[in-house]
Write an enzyme that holds these catalytic residues in place. Structure first.
Site, short mmCIF file in Angstrom:
data_model
loop_
_atom_site.label_atom_id
_atom_site.label_comp_id
_atom_site.label_asym_id
_atom_site.label_seq_id
_atom_site.Cartn_x
_atom_site.Cartn_y
_atom_site.Cartn_z
N CYS A 131 -0.38 4.89 -11.64
CA CYS A 131 -0.26 5.12 -10.20
C CYS A 131 1.17 5.51 -9.84
CB CYS A 131 -0.69 3.87 -9.43
SG CYS A 131 -0.52 4.04 -7.63
N CYS A 134 2.35 4.00 -6.53
CA CYS A 134 2.65 2.56 -6.62
C CYS A 134 3.99 2.30 -7.30
CB CYS A 134 1.56 1.85 -7.42
SG CYS A 134 -0.12 2.13 -6.87
N ASP A 135 4.26 3.02 -8.40
CA ASP A 135 5.38 2.66 -9.26
C ASP A 135 6.49 3.70 -9.35
OD1 ASP A 135 4.00 0.32 -9.89
OD2 ASP A 135 2.94 1.27 -11.54
#
Length: 303
Positions: A131, A134-135
């Site tokens: 992701c 997300c990261d």
């Protein structure tokens, strides 16, 4: 007893819930963690009709939830288990209690496909991610590598290019599968470098990722690419672990349905990424949800 139980709170499930409550059904949606499904991992959505401001997936999912909730959709959060679809009423356990329903819509979505190579499991969360939204922030001004050549992979690469000093895209072919707009943008982005005709063979590093071992499919040459982070974007796997063989599946593990989204079981429907569909997009998931809810309500009234 519910007229309809919807399992899964992505675009398909939320749309099904909206149609069901507007149709006067006694319905509840059950979601394991948070609504939105895979789209919450998308940093920008430009192809949902009528919404041209390019919201991120989380924001679009929030709009879907607010819309459905405004019409009275009840959403419960927790774990579904012991699903029984071959009997009437349908039933399952939710947070320790038994839920019964005349009909069920399976909208459990899909999970990122893994590569199954050495080091992947051990380094997931330690440099290996699925992701970018997300990261990606963890790799600001650093080097990141994206594995894949489809829309998700190239969208991830473009997102990471705004944060990272260098982004590599490793693709098993010599041309991208992504749509022309994304592909052209990536090819023109200075800090995106393509590694063509190559596949990852192993992730390197002990407690932290240090690189990825690549093999060129044309020459057979094996090289190690140094990188701070790797983002795997090679497709998704339908989430059908709850079914325990009760519903007919396609060869790729997705749920087989007819044009009404009905499975091989009476009163059981499927919608969205978990279904055997030729296109997995927000707009097609919403369409699936609308169709599934319409025919699930019809089936519940017969019962």
């Amino acid at each position: 007893m519910l007229d309809l139980a919807i399992i899964g709170g992505g675009p398909a499930g939320l749309t099904a819930g909206l149609y069901a409550v507007r149709g006067g059904a006694n319905v509840c949606l059950y979601e394991e963690m948070f609504t939105g499904g895979q789209i919450v991992k998308t940093h920008r959505i430009d192809n949902y009709p009528g919404i041209s401001d390019g919201p991120d997936g989380y924001a679009l999912a929030a709009r879907f939830e607010e819309h459905a909730s405004a019409f009275g959709l009840k959403i419960e959060y927790g774990t579904v288990s012991d699903l029984v679809l071959t009997e009437d009423p349908k039933r399952f356990t939710f947070n320790g209690e038994t839920v019964e329903a005349k009909t069920v819509i399976l909208a459990t979505g899909a999970s990122p496909r893994t590569l199954g190579i050495p080091g992947e499991k051990e380094l997931t969360g330690h440099g290996v991610s699925y992701c970018a939204t997300c990261d990606g922030a963890f790799y600001k001004n650093r080097t990141a590598t994206v594995i894949g050549g489809g829309d998700t992979a190239i969208s991830d690469a473009l997102y990471l290019a705004k944060l990272c000093k260098q982004v590599y895209v490793v693709h098993r072919r010599d041309a991208l599968r992504a749509c022309a707009i994304l592909a052209d943008a990536a090819l023109k982005t200075e800090n995106i470098t393509f590694v063509w005709n190559s596949v990852p063979e192993a992730f390197l590093g002990e407690k932290k990722l240090s690189g990825v071992r690549l093999k060129n499919r044309v020459t057979g040459e094996v090289t190690d690419l140094e990188t701070d982070g790797v983002f795997v974007a090679v497709g998704v796997e339908p989430r059908t672990d709850l079914l325990n063989g009760q519903v007919a599946l396609a060869d790729n593990g997705s749920i087989l349905t007819d044009e009404h989204m009905q499975t091989n079981l009476k009163g059981v429907f499927a919608a969205g990424d978990v279904r055997n569909t030729p296109l997995r997009q927000v707009v097609t998931a919403c369409a699936d949800g609308a169709i599934a809810a319409t025919y699930a309500l019809e089936a519940s009234r017969v019962n």
